[in-house]
Scaffold this active site. Structure first.
Site, PDB file in Angstrom:
ATOM      1  N   HIS A  55       0.889  -1.152   0.038  1.00 47.92           N
ATOM      2  CA  HIS A  55       0.006  -0.058  -0.113  1.00 47.92           C
ATOM      3  C   HIS A  55       0.977   1.238   0.150  1.00 47.92           C
ATOM      4  O   HIS A  55       1.954   1.344   0.581  1.00 47.92           O
ATOM      5  CB  HIS A  55      -0.926   0.021   1.031  1.00 47.92           C
ATOM      6  N   ASP A  57       0.615   3.997   1.472  1.00 49.14           N
ATOM      7  CA  ASP A  57       1.240   4.790   2.623  1.00 49.14           C
ATOM      8  C   ASP A  57       2.146   3.968   3.501  1.00 49.14           C
ATOM      9  O   ASP A  57       2.554   4.469   4.303  1.00 49.14           O
ATOM     10  CB  ASP A  57      -0.239   5.119   3.776  1.00 49.14           C
ATOM     11  N   HIS A 109      -4.926  -8.806   5.170  1.00 50.39           N
ATOM     12  CA  HIS A 109      -5.093  -7.259   4.759  1.00 50.39           C
ATOM     13  C   HIS A 109      -4.522  -7.213   3.252  1.00 50.39           C
ATOM     14  O   HIS A 109      -5.307  -6.424   2.411  1.00 50.39           O
ATOM     15  CB  HIS A 109      -4.047  -6.562   5.682  1.00 50.39           C
ATOM     16  N   ASP A 131       0.004  -3.561   8.637  1.00 48.61           N
ATOM     17  CA  ASP A 131      -1.256  -3.358   8.831  1.00 48.61           C
ATOM     18  C   ASP A 131      -2.386  -4.600   9.053  1.00 48.61           C
ATOM     19  O   ASP A 131      -3.445  -4.709   8.824  1.00 48.61           O
ATOM     20  CB  ASP A 131      -2.119  -2.712   7.659  1.00 48.61           C
TER      21      ASP A 131
HETATM   22 FE    FE Z   1      -1.693   1.404   6.216  1.00 45.92          FE
HETATM   23 ZN    ZN Z   2      -2.413  -1.277   4.284  1.00 45.02          ZN
END
Ligand code: FE
Ligand code: ZN
Length: 258
Positions: A55, A57, A109, A131
């Site tokens: 991801h 971020d 995730h 995460d």
């Molecule tokens: Fe994240």
């Molecule tokens: Zn993530």
């Protein structure tokens, strides 16, 4: 001596940094800026970048940091991560700053999400779990099934109780609001909630957490507890209380709507 720092990024991310006053590593640098500022302010050389999943971020700062420092990048075997990197899967180890991290596959995730576990970082274990596990909660299931995510969380929950749990988002207070709806009678949860509220009132991180604490307060690690299974059935009457995966799936759905 090793220092463990959560560098705030975006609105609620932490980029974890470990350093020994000369050399540093970072985990999931979604943004290069706070990392470069800290390296410069403390005179540190970046040795390695550990990535847990693809991801933005978590990887947005990888290219800029690699270019600025020459740090080696490590990441999951089966995800699209900015190249070049050393690709890792369950059973692999990474040695950085004199520490040895084992790689754990924790799909759910994302499909290829990994975690980094160091059994001895100055006397206690340390986990970078991205995460997958949050304090009081867990990541959303973007690419995995409830069965995969529950197996991943069970694998993490089996780590030693004194493991410091370094999650990548400050979601603790909202997770704990949900946890209290699931288990209003959990005294450890109520006590931890007021502790975290006072930390956030002073703008301090609630992290790292500890695995023994998460086992006591995190509903997603407690799907086999009678009270948690009953609450999941209260949310969705079709959930069989003995079916841990079904209880987990109901809790995750309930949290998505909470
Ligand atoms: Fe994240
Ligand atoms: Zn993530």
């Amino acid at each position: 001596l090793m220092n463990l720092l959560p560098l705030p990024a975006f609105t609620d991310n932490y980029i974890w940094m470990l350093h020994n006053a000369r050399q540093a590593i970072v985990v999931d640098p979604g943004d290069a800026t706070p990392v470069l500022q800290t390296l410069q302010a403390q005179g540190l050389q970046l040795q390695a970048i550990l990535v847990t999943h693809h991801h933005a971020d978590h990887v947005g700062g990888v290219d800029a940091l690699r270019a600025a420092t020459g740090a080696q990048v490590f990441g999951p075997a089966r995800e699209r991560i900015p190249e070049p990197l050393v690709r890792l899967a369950q059973g692999d180890t990474v040695e950085v700053l004199g520490l040895r991290f084992s790689v754990l596959d924790v799909p759910g995730h994302t499909a290829g999400h990994i975690a980094y576990y160091c059994p001895d970082m100055q006397g206690a274990p340390l986990l970078f779990c991205g995460d997958t596990l949050f304090s009081g909660g867990c990541g959303r299931l973007f690419e995995g099934t409830p069965a995969q995510m529950l197996a991943s969380l069970d694998q993490l929950a089996a780590l030693p109780g004194d493991t410091r749990v370094c999650c990548t988002h400050e979601y603790t207070l909202s997770n704990l609001r949900f946890a209290r709806a699931v288990e209003p009678g959990n005294q450890a949860l109520l006590h931890y909630s007021s502790h975290c509220e006072s930390l956030r009132a002073r703008q301090l991180p609630t992290l790292p957490s500890r695995m023994a604490l998460e086992r006591d307060i995190n509903p997603f690690l407690r799907v086999r507890e009678t009270a948690v299974a009953a609450a999941a059935q209260g949310f969705d009457a079709r959930v069989p209380q003995q079916d841990a995966v079904a209880v987990f799936a109901a809790l995750r759905q309930w949290k998505n709507d909470f």
